[in-house]
Design a protein around this motif. Structure first.
Motif, PDB file in Angstrom:
ATOM      1  N   VAL A  75       7.095 -54.190  63.465  1.00 27.22           N
ATOM      2  CA  VAL A  75       8.003 -53.290  64.168  1.00 27.22           C
ATOM      3  C   VAL A  75       8.264 -52.054  63.323  1.00 27.22           C
ATOM      4  CG1 VAL A  75      10.334 -53.017  65.101  1.00 27.22           C
ATOM      5  CG2 VAL A  75       9.101 -55.170  65.428  1.00 27.22           C
ATOM      6  N   VAL A  76       8.192 -50.889  63.949  1.00 30.61           N
ATOM      7  CA  VAL A  76       8.520 -49.631  63.265  1.00 30.61           C
ATOM      8  C   VAL A  76       9.945 -49.269  63.674  1.00 30.61           C
ATOM      9  CG1 VAL A  76       7.929 -47.202  62.997  1.00 30.61           C
ATOM     10  CG2 VAL A  76       6.123 -48.896  63.344  1.00 30.61           C
ATOM     11  N   TRP A  77      10.870 -49.442  62.747  1.00 31.63           N
ATOM     12  CA  TRP A  77      12.266 -49.199  63.048  1.00 31.63           C
ATOM     13  C   TRP A  77      12.558 -47.695  62.987  1.00 31.63           C
ATOM     14  CZ3 TRP A  77      14.579 -53.234  65.030  1.00 31.63           C
ATOM     15  CH2 TRP A  77      14.111 -54.499  64.706  1.00 31.63           C
ATOM     16  N   PRO A  78      13.402 -47.201  63.905  1.00 35.31           N
ATOM     17  CA  PRO A  78      13.715 -45.766  63.903  1.00 35.31           C
ATOM     18  C   PRO A  78      14.590 -45.404  62.700  1.00 35.31           C
ATOM     19  CG  PRO A  78      15.060 -46.906  65.525  1.00 35.31           C
ATOM     20  CD  PRO A  78      14.082 -47.900  64.998  1.00 35.31           C
ATOM     21  N   THR A  79      14.465 -44.148  62.298  1.00 29.34           N
ATOM     22  CA  THR A  79      15.303 -43.667  61.201  1.00 29.34           C
ATOM     23  C   THR A  79      16.703 -43.383  61.726  1.00 29.34           C
ATOM     24  OG1 THR A  79      14.760 -41.360  61.621  1.00 29.34           O
ATOM     25  CG2 THR A  79      13.305 -42.562  60.116  1.00 29.34           C
ATOM     26  N   ARG A  80      17.629 -43.151  60.806  1.00 29.57           N
ATOM     27  CA  ARG A  80      19.005 -42.831  61.195  1.00 29.57           C
ATOM     28  C   ARG A  80      19.039 -41.556  62.032  1.00 29.57           C
ATOM     29  NH1 ARG A  80      23.365 -44.647  60.051  1.00 29.57           N
ATOM     30  NH2 ARG A  80      24.536 -44.927  58.197  1.00 29.57           N
ATOM     31  N   LYS A  81      18.215 -40.573  61.653  1.00 26.99           N
ATOM     32  CA  LYS A  81      18.171 -39.301  62.375  1.00 26.99           C
ATOM     33  C   LYS A  81      17.647 -39.512  63.797  1.00 26.99           C
ATOM     34  CE  LYS A  81      16.286 -34.644  62.070  1.00 26.99           C
ATOM     35  NZ  LYS A  81      15.461 -33.712  61.327  1.00 26.99           N
ATOM     36  N   GLU A  82      16.579 -40.298  63.941  1.00 25.94           N
ATOM     37  CA  GLU A  82      16.027 -40.572  65.263  1.00 25.94           C
ATOM     38  C   GLU A  82      17.030 -41.309  66.147  1.00 25.94           C
ATOM     39  OE1 GLU A  82      11.263 -41.071  64.322  1.00 25.94           O
ATOM     40  OE2 GLU A  82      12.590 -42.786  64.012  1.00 25.94           O
ATOM     41  N   THR A  83      17.744 -42.252  65.559  1.00 26.82           N
ATOM     42  CA  THR A  83      18.749 -43.005  66.312  1.00 26.82           C
ATOM     43  C   THR A  83      19.872 -42.084  66.781  1.00 26.82           C
ATOM     44  OG1 THR A  83      18.242 -44.976  65.036  1.00 26.82           O
ATOM     45  CG2 THR A  83      20.311 -44.974  66.235  1.00 26.82           C
TER      46      THR A  83
ATOM     47  N   LEU B 251      19.741 -38.783  67.220  1.00 23.97           N
ATOM     48  CA  LEU B 251      19.228 -37.849  68.214  1.00 23.97           C
ATOM     49  C   LEU B 251      19.063 -38.531  69.574  1.00 23.97           C
ATOM     50  CD1 LEU B 251      18.168 -35.000  68.744  1.00 23.97           C
ATOM     51  CD2 LEU B 251      15.904 -35.820  68.088  1.00 23.97           C
ATOM     52  N   THR B 252      18.543 -39.741  69.564  1.00 26.23           N
ATOM     53  CA  THR B 252      18.371 -40.485  70.808  1.00 26.23           C
ATOM     54  C   THR B 252      19.726 -40.775  71.455  1.00 26.23           C
ATOM     55  OG1 THR B 252      16.364 -41.496  69.929  1.00 26.23           O
ATOM     56  CG2 THR B 252      17.356 -42.563  71.826  1.00 26.23           C
ATOM     57  N   THR B 253      20.716 -41.127  70.654  1.00 26.21           N
ATOM     58  CA  THR B 253      22.057 -41.391  71.177  1.00 26.21           C
ATOM     59  C   THR B 253      22.641 -40.157  71.836  1.00 26.21           C
ATOM     60  OG1 THR B 253      22.413 -43.050  69.461  1.00 26.21           O
ATOM     61  CG2 THR B 253      24.375 -42.175  70.551  1.00 26.21           C
ATOM     62  N   ILE B 254      22.492 -39.011  71.174  1.00 27.30           N
ATOM     63  CA  ILE B 254      22.994 -37.756  71.744  1.00 27.30           C
ATOM     64  C   ILE B 254      22.291 -37.445  73.062  1.00 27.30           C
ATOM     65  CG2 ILE B 254      23.068 -35.256  71.383  1.00 27.30           C
ATOM     66  CD1 ILE B 254      23.536 -35.901  68.378  1.00 27.30           C
ATOM     67  N   MET B 255      20.975 -37.649  73.113  1.00 25.42           N
ATOM     68  CA  MET B 255      20.224 -37.385  74.342  1.00 25.42           C
ATOM     69  C   MET B 255      20.678 -38.305  75.477  1.00 25.42           C
ATOM     70  SD  MET B 255      18.435 -34.802  73.751  1.00 25.42           S
ATOM     71  CE  MET B 255      17.465 -34.792  75.228  1.00 25.42           C
ATOM     72  N   VAL B 256      20.973 -39.550  75.157  1.00 25.60           N
ATOM     73  CA  VAL B 256      21.459 -40.482  76.185  1.00 25.60           C
ATOM     74  C   VAL B 256      22.799 -39.995  76.734  1.00 25.60           C
ATOM     75  CG1 VAL B 256      22.348 -42.820  76.561  1.00 25.60           C
ATOM     76  CG2 VAL B 256      20.189 -42.490  75.372  1.00 25.60           C
ATOM     77  N   PHE B 257      23.696 -39.563  75.862  1.00 23.64           N
ATOM     78  CA  PHE B 257      24.988 -39.058  76.330  1.00 23.64           C
ATOM     79  C   PHE B 257      24.819 -37.804  77.187  1.00 23.64           C
ATOM     80  CE2 PHE B 257      26.966 -41.615  72.875  1.00 23.64           C
ATOM     81  CZ  PHE B 257      27.876 -42.300  73.665  1.00 23.64           C
ATOM     82  N   ILE B 258      23.930 -36.908  76.789  1.00 21.55           N
ATOM     83  CA  ILE B 258      23.689 -35.692  77.575  1.00 21.55           C
ATOM     84  C   ILE B 258      23.124 -36.040  78.950  1.00 21.55           C
ATOM     85  CG2 ILE B 258      22.232 -33.627  77.724  1.00 21.55           C
ATOM     86  CD1 ILE B 258      22.585 -33.367  74.650  1.00 21.55           C
ATOM     87  N   MET B 259      22.144 -36.935  78.989  1.00 15.38           N
ATOM     88  CA  MET B 259      21.542 -37.314  80.275  1.00 15.38           C
ATOM     89  C   MET B 259      22.556 -38.040  81.160  1.00 15.38           C
ATOM     90  SD  MET B 259      18.663 -35.942  80.306  1.00 15.38           S
ATOM     91  CE  MET B 259      18.051 -36.631  81.817  1.00 15.38           C
TER      92      MET B 259
END
Length: 65
Positions: free
Chosen positions: A20-28, A30-38
């Protein structure tokens, strides 16, 4: 499907988990922010659609009264 004993199962699980390739803190973050925006955009969209439908139904009911 062949049955494996518990020790082999745990070994296979560990081997798969190592792939498994775990996401970095930055990726997590950024993804969280994108989920909130969407989610916010979807909420605004459905609110506007609801308002348009409510207005249309109100206009139709006024025609009958």
């Amino acid at each position: 499907m062949a049955r494996t004993n518990p020790a082999q199962f745990i070994q296979q699980v560990r081997a798969e988990t190592a792939k498994v390739v775990w996401p970095t803190r930055k990726e997590t973050g950024l993804t969280t922010i994108m989920v909130f925006i969407m989610a916010a955009l979807a909420a605004v969209f459905f609110f506007l659609v609801d308002q348009v439908i409510a207005l249309g139904i109100d206009q139709i009911l006024r025609l009958g009264g």
